[in-house]
Write an enzyme that holds these catalytic residues in place. Sequence first.
Site, PDB file in Angstrom:
ATOM      1  N   GLU A 141       9.552  15.290  16.233  1.00  0.00           N
ATOM      2  CA  GLU A 141       9.953  15.205  14.833  1.00  0.00           C
ATOM      3  C   GLU A 141       9.098  16.176  14.014  1.00  0.00           C
ATOM      4  O   GLU A 141       7.883  16.039  13.955  1.00  0.00           O
ATOM      5  CB  GLU A 141       9.772  13.777  14.310  1.00  0.00           C
ATOM      6  CG  GLU A 141      10.261  13.613  12.879  1.00  0.00           C
ATOM      7  CD  GLU A 141      10.105  12.194  12.365  1.00  0.00           C
ATOM      8  OE1 GLU A 141      11.001  11.735  11.653  1.00  0.00           O
ATOM      9  OE2 GLU A 141       9.077  11.555  12.667  1.00  0.00           O
ATOM     10  N   LYS A 187       0.850  -1.194   0.000  1.00  0.00           N
ATOM     11  CA  LYS A 187       0.000   0.000   0.000  1.00  0.00           C
ATOM     12  C   LYS A 187       0.884   1.243   0.000  1.00  0.00           C
ATOM     13  O   LYS A 187       1.541   1.553   0.985  1.00  0.00           O
ATOM     14  CB  LYS A 187      -0.927   0.050   1.212  1.00  0.00           C
ATOM     15  CG  LYS A 187      -1.985   1.165   1.072  1.00  0.00           C
ATOM     16  CD  LYS A 187      -2.570   1.626   2.370  1.00  0.00           C
ATOM     17  CE  LYS A 187      -1.800   2.725   3.031  1.00  0.00           C
ATOM     18  NZ  LYS A 187      -1.874   4.045   2.334  1.00  0.00           N
TER      19      LYS A 187
END
Length: 484
Positions: A395, A190
């Site tokens: 992050e 995917k």
Amino acid sequence: MASTPASASVFEYAPAPESRSVVDIAPSYGLFIDGEFTEAADGKVFKTVSPSTEEVLSEIAQAGEADVDRAAKAARRAFEKWSALPGSERAKYLFRIARIIQERSRELAVLETLDNGKPIKETRDTDLPLVAAHFFYYAGWADKLDHAGFGANPRPLGVAGQVIPWNFPLLMLAWKIAPALATGNTVVLKPAETTPLSALFFADICRQAGLPRGVVNILPGYGDSGAALVAHPDVNKVAFTGSTAVGKEIARTVAGTRKKVTLELGGKGANIVFDDAPIDQAVEGIVTGIFFNQGQVCCAGSRLLVQESIQDELLDSLKRRLSTLRLGDPLDKNTDIGAINSAEQLARITSLVEQGSAEGAERWSPECELPSSGYWFAPTLFTNVTQAHTIARDEIFGPVLSVLTFRTPDEAVAKANNTQYGLSAGIWTEKGSRILAVASKLRAGVIWSNTFNKFDPTSPFGGYKESGFGREGGRHGLEAYLDV
């Protein structure tokens, strides 16, 4: 295109755009299941847009649970014959795929730049050569698995369910599919919903290479289709690259099952510059570490730890260098900084940067005119950052660098390790003994010395702590796809 101010550049570059005519994007694409392109069972579609212009590139079939079931069953049927092939025969398919990728590399580079937003010189000079190299490398392993160090006659696991991110769409596909096929597994992959095109072009390459039906299946879709793939009972191995939050959810899903899993998740890499480092070389490494692919790299050197005595000299040099970076049309071969991948990612970067300023860090960006359409963020530098700042801990996944200082090697190590992540680090010094001493104390899966963001298919890649577990690449990358 935004360019540097006249004072910072000796001369202006003439635009040098790569031609879009080398890639033919169809108005719509289906799912690739059992060797054929097909519509989604429920007829759902979504659009993929170019981040630099917001232009709709194509309409893509959106996989649902029924499509995941179809693909997993096709991969299961194909597994019996594919795994029974001698390794030397599987290798021929991988070599063929690698050569076709090389032959179509210009087309694929332009496609990736259009769909992802990164500069053409990165897709052309980094992504595509590495994609082909991974298929060549694992083709070489296909008939040598008895000698890989995992005992005699290691067996494939079965069907690999693979979910990849949008920052390196084709490269992450190669990292996942090449070792899976070499070891005799079949694949359901995917791609990310914002960058499905290169995976669908890869499906065409599989047909061009004569790969048996069902060995590789490509299912574009959203998070729900990825979740259905991970949970499907026919999937024996899960490989995921992406956010730590989704990685934790996958770990919960596979807990208690017999599925093998590897997770390559987030990072907050420290780039450590000692006072004896070659400043100009270090500056180039810092720029590569955080502004390559607009900082949308899990192993980006997003924390700069610089020895206090050279902070001013290094920052002056770094700011001069940032003033020469060119932001604009990703298809222009002069462009250094391309577009952010999506409006959602741009909003996240903007929010975290605003939080950094609100918490007292000092923000700096070079003069930079942003294009009027598309998703753009100027290269950004934060000083006066402490370890408590959000921008030093979370992050950001964008072109944003946080600068901290240290006085001793022990302090540098303590600050570098003070993170929930453990994916990458860089060390800049002229002393080999210091490189080895510091590297041995850093809790990071990948450590570069006097360079940054260098990748090679023969070298394993992966992290510790919340950066995930398992290794991809190299001989180590075979183990995740074998029953050893």
